[in-house]
Design a protein around this motif. Structure first.
Motif, PDB file in Angstrom:
ATOM      1  N   VAL A 228      -2.819  -8.750   1.108  1.00 22.15           N
ATOM      2  CA  VAL A 228      -1.481  -8.630   1.803  1.00 22.15           C
ATOM      3  C   VAL A 228      -1.387  -6.912   2.085  1.00 22.15           C
ATOM      4  N   ASP A 229      -1.112  -6.690   3.468  1.00 27.55           N
ATOM      5  CA  ASP A 229      -0.984  -5.224   3.738  1.00 27.55           C
ATOM      6  C   ASP A 229       0.132  -5.020   4.954  1.00 27.55           C
ATOM      7  N   SER A 230       0.695  -3.786   4.546  1.00 33.39           N
ATOM      8  CA  SER A 230       1.953  -3.672   5.340  1.00 33.39           C
ATOM      9  C   SER A 230       1.964  -1.904   5.548  1.00 33.39           C
TER      10      SER A 230
ATOM     11  N   THR B 101      -6.496   2.315   2.747  1.00 34.52           N
ATOM     12  CA  THR B 101      -6.849   1.352   1.816  1.00 34.52           C
ATOM     13  C   THR B 101      -5.907  -0.028   1.921  1.00 34.52           C
ATOM     14  N   ILE B 102      -6.677  -1.023   1.343  1.00 30.20           N
ATOM     15  CA  ILE B 102      -5.794  -2.118   1.015  1.00 30.20           C
ATOM     16  C   ILE B 102      -5.877  -2.652  -0.508  1.00 30.20           C
TER      17      ILE B 102
ATOM     18  N   PRO C 215       0.761  -1.149  -0.055  1.00 33.71           N
ATOM     19  CA  PRO C 215       0.017  -0.166   0.043  1.00 33.71           C
ATOM     20  C   PRO C 215       0.722   0.992  -0.170  1.00 33.71           C
ATOM     21  N   PHE C 216       2.063   1.302   0.455  1.00 32.20           N
ATOM     22  CA  PHE C 216       3.060   2.268   0.218  1.00 32.20           C
ATOM     23  C   PHE C 216       3.253   2.799  -1.307  1.00 32.20           C
TER      24      PHE C 216
ATOM     25  N   PRO D 287      -8.738  10.416   9.903  1.00 31.43           N
ATOM     26  CA  PRO D 287      -8.699   9.237   8.996  1.00 31.43           C
ATOM     27  C   PRO D 287      -8.001   9.185   7.518  1.00 31.43           C
ATOM     28  N   ALA D 288      -8.132  10.322   7.190  1.00 26.68           N
ATOM     29  CA  ALA D 288      -7.520  10.486   5.642  1.00 26.68           C
ATOM     30  C   ALA D 288      -5.960  10.736   6.003  1.00 26.68           C
ATOM     31  N   LEU D 289      -5.525  11.260   6.976  1.00 23.76           N
ATOM     32  CA  LEU D 289      -4.194  11.582   7.141  1.00 23.76           C
ATOM     33  C   LEU D 289      -3.704  10.167   7.744  1.00 23.76           C
ATOM     34  N   ALA D 290      -4.630   9.295   8.380  1.00 31.65           N
ATOM     35  CA  ALA D 290      -4.039   8.072   8.870  1.00 31.65           C
ATOM     36  C   ALA D 290      -3.943   7.093   7.480  1.00 31.65           C
ATOM     37  N   ASP D 291      -4.612   7.247   6.494  1.00 34.39           N
ATOM     38  CA  ASP D 291      -4.397   6.685   5.310  1.00 34.39           C
ATOM     39  C   ASP D 291      -3.029   6.913   4.849  1.00 34.39           C
ATOM     40  N   LYS D 292      -2.634   8.417   4.709  1.00 35.14           N
ATOM     41  CA  LYS D 292      -1.316   8.704   4.113  1.00 35.14           C
ATOM     42  C   LYS D 292      -0.211   8.147   4.928  1.00 35.14           C
ATOM     43  N   GLN D 293      -0.313   8.288   6.315  1.00 29.10           N
ATOM     44  CA  GLN D 293       0.742   7.902   7.407  1.00 29.10           C
ATOM     45  C   GLN D 293       0.985   6.440   7.213  1.00 29.10           C
TER      46      GLN D 293
END
Length: 713
Positions: free
Chosen positions: A177-179, A39-40, A24-25, A501-507
């Motif tokens: 698969v998510d990290s 997101t995944i 996801p990065f 939550p949007a910033l959490a997605d970017k973090q």
């Protein structure tokens, strides 16, 4: 065994395929119809899993007692602990009662939680293995969540819970698969200049956890700003706070009063409550600048021209700081602690560097913990005592440092807290009261989403590569520069509510678009477990409760919020309060956007019309809100021995009293702008509802609470 083979084959296929899909990065390939936050990259099978087919959570017995030893917390939950918490969330959010048990293998109709020991599968932005990675495999007959550690499994349960909320008719089957791209993701809150109860902080941890943020940095000591720092008497009159309270004689007199500080038991409980949801508290004690709380304890340690700064060269200063840390380090359940070290006098850089290095060595010697500081004096060839490279730097402003060229390129690890997301609840002439959504979605120099390596939003040459291993992550900071009367406790939540939550997605390294985010936010927000930060009260209609006192103290709204009478006389649809009697209700507070209407006939001034703990609407000589130990009167006096209709209307960041459906008067606070002037600013008070009429003498009738601001034309 056939069932196990079937699900195991699905899991194996998912992991095998996940090993080659983008993490996801990287720019995501998430199905536009299957969105979570973060997101995944979900590879859908095209069918659905009905939760009616799930009855139990099974924990792989082999890993039941396993903990994550690679994260920041020193009190990591076991895999089984996380499973139990997941069970309570399922009950609260979905209304389903699932049993938790141990099992050796996956089986039908279960969510199976296990550990994946493959060290090559879960990688961060720098290509390093991370214990926070996980994979999720969903079939029509069950779910398997395999994590690199129990913490990774926990993040997987957040994904599953969100999918269940967003797809109530059946969860999409498939695998992911998510990290996380970066290891530190979360927020900082200045509790030194405004006190926050641990109950509120614990609920914030639930909010952070739901969106896979793992860090809550608490700034535990500070003082309000000052423009005359050499005026000793003036400086000592300023508000300051040191929030850890102990009976240890070595630091007697250091802590703030008991109602504005945390005992060891309270602080320990908070850390454990947050760790249970994958969030680590990072504690900060600020020195040698912003040190007025310490100087009120030991005034002889002050710089002669700035009574908010410690004189590091004084022979008692470093021993005093060592003592403070020796006392409180055993309280702290994190592998890293923050010693502040922000905004000190540039005339004493050598002393500053000595102080930081001495404390760094002392903290490691006493506790084995790592040290973090705010970026203040970057290393230079001219200094023979630059800060040690094992100290991590938290960048917050380019006028203090250039994080890429001053630190990263010189081997220091950096945590990004740039002013791009600097918040001051209430008012500031420089910083907003809430997160900036545009910066989150378009804050990188090329107009793409903000990420932890975005130090400079306009000049990419000041930003390291996305994969740089010395960028630890990103923390959004909320400060209380103007002190305790500039906001109420809940304002800190509302500063983050809509866009965190949007910033959490970017973090994390997610790829959610603004349109996708807007499409799912409300549903996800309503489902966040273990918190009620909005102070919502369930209601069947716009009217939440109505006490007309016609037949006692029952609620006429249909919601059943009947009050209890503690000795008051009732007649003619009126309650007679004698200063001793009162009513209690099953409600505590109502958050923003409400209308509280009542008629009142005071016989004397004093007492609380409505109250919950330290939040109250007082019938003093001026109608007054009391909140967080501060008083906020309006220029209106309730007439004695006469009826007045009052509506308290809260709308957004404002609270207004409407008198007799006519006169409107806003509750405001008078802010001192760090000695440069004064300003009136609006206040957003919750409605205190738990107690009615305690200490009040007079009569009251027709009390009604409605959802939203109900203005009369």
């Amino acid at each position: 065994m056939r069932v196990y083979a079937l699900i195991s084959t699905c899991l194996t296929a998912a992991i095998a395929k996940g090993a080659v899909v983008q993490h996801p990065f990287s720019p995501g390939k998430a199905d536009l119809e299957i969105i979570t936050v973060p997101t995944i990259d979900f590879q859908s099978s095209g069918t659905r899993l009905s939760l009616d087919n799930i009855h139990e959570v099974h924990v792989n017995a082999r890993y039941s007692d396993t903990v994550d030893s690679h994260g920041e917390t020193l009190i990591p939950p076991t895999l089984y602990d996380f499973a139990e918490t997941f069970k309570t969330d399922i009950k609260q959010v979905l209304g389903r009662s699932w049993r938790v048990d141990e099992a050796a293998h996956p089986s039908l109709s279960t969510v199976f939680l296990t550990i994946d020991e493959d060290k090559t599968r879960y990688l961060d932005a720098a290509g390093r293995w991370t214990s926070e990675g996980y994979s999720v495999s969903i079939t029509e007959t069950g779910v398997i969540i395999a994590g690199a550690s129990p913490l990774g499994v926990w993040w997987g349960t957040r994904t599953l819970l969100q999918l269940a909320v967003l797809h109530p008719d059946g969860i999409p089957t498939g695998h992911a698969v998510d990290s996380p791209g970066w290891g530190i993701r979360g927020v900082m809150l200045d509790v030194g200049r405004k006190f926050y109860p641990t109950s509120f902080l614990g609920e914030l941890c639930s909010y952070l956890s739901y969106f896979k943020q793992n860090t809550f940095h608490l700034h535990l000591s500070d003082n309000v700003g000052v423009v005359n720092p050499d005026d000793k008497d003036f400086v000592n009159s300023l508000y300051s706070g040191f929030r850890l309270r102990t009976e240890d004689s070595r630091v007697a007199g250091l802590a703030s009063p008991a109602n504005e500080s945390y005992s060891r038991e309270e602080f320990d409980s908070l850390q454990r409550q947050c760790a249970a949801r994958g969030v680590t508290i990072i504690p900060e004690i600020e020195a040698p600048g912003h040190a007025l709380p310490i100087l009120k304890w030991k005034p002889q340690l002050a710089l002669i021209d700035d009574y908010t700064m410690l004189n590091i060269s004084h022979p008692e200063t470093l021993p005093a700081l060592k003592t403070i840390w020796s006392v409180f380090l055993p309280w702290m359940h994190s592998k890293t602690v923050h010693i502040g070290a922000d905004e000190y006098s540039a005339d004493f850089v050598k002393d500053y560097n000595d102080c930081v290095n001495v404390l760094n060595a002392h903290i490691y010697e006493v506790s084995g913990k790592r040290t973090r500081i705010w970026g203040t004096f970057p290393p230079k060839d001219a200094y023979s005592n630059n800060i040690a490279t094992n100290i991590s730097l938290q960048h917050w402003a380019f006028f203090e440092d250039d994080p890429l060229h001053d630190y990263v390129e010189k081997g220091y690890s950096v945590l990004n807290s740039d002013v791009a997301h600097y918040i001051i609840p209430g008012y500031s002439p420089y910083f907003p009261p809430e997160l900036n959504k545009t910066r989150i979605f378009h804050g990188s120099p090329d107009g793409s989403g903000y990420i932890p390596t975005t130090f400079d939003m306009s000049n990419s040459s000041n930003n390291p590569e996305r994969w740089h291993p010395l960028v630890n992550g990103q923390i959004a900071a909320t400060w209380n520069d103007l002190g305790p009367n500039g906001s109420v406790v809940s304002d800190a939540y509302y500063a983050w509510r809509n866009h965190l939550p949007a910033l959490a997605d970017k973090q994390w390294g997610g790829s959610i678009t603004e349109l996708q985010y807007d499409s799912v936010f409300d549903r996800l927000h309503e489902s966040i477990p273990a918190q009620n930060l909005d102070m919502t009260i369930l209601s069947k209609s716009r009217t939440i409760f109505h006490y007309d006192y016609a037949g006692g103290v029952s609620d006429g709204s249909g919601n059943g919020y009947d009050a209890t009478n503690h000795g008051c006389k009732l007649d003619h649809r009126q309650v007679h309060f004698d200063g001793r009697c009162y009513l209690s209700t099953p409600m505590r507070r109502k958050g923003r956007d409400y209308t509280l209407t009542f008629s009142v006939k005071p016989l004397a001034y004093g007492g609380a019309l409505f109250q919950h703990e330290e939040l109250a609407l007082l019938a003093d000589s001026k109608l007054t809100f009391q909140a967080d130990g501060q008083y906020f009167p309006i220029n209106y006096t309730l007439p004695l021995d006469d009826w007045t209709k009052v509506s308290i209307i809260a709308e957004g960041r404002k609270t207004i009293a409407v008198i007799n459906d006519d006169e409107r008067i806003e509750f405001q606070t008078l802010l001192g702008l760090s000695g440069t002037g004064l300003r009136w600013n609006p206040m957003a008070f919750p409605a205190p509802l738990n107690i009615i009429g305690k200490g009040f003498q007079g009569k009251m009738r027709s009390v009604r609470l409605e959802e939203g601001a109900q203005w009369k034309d």
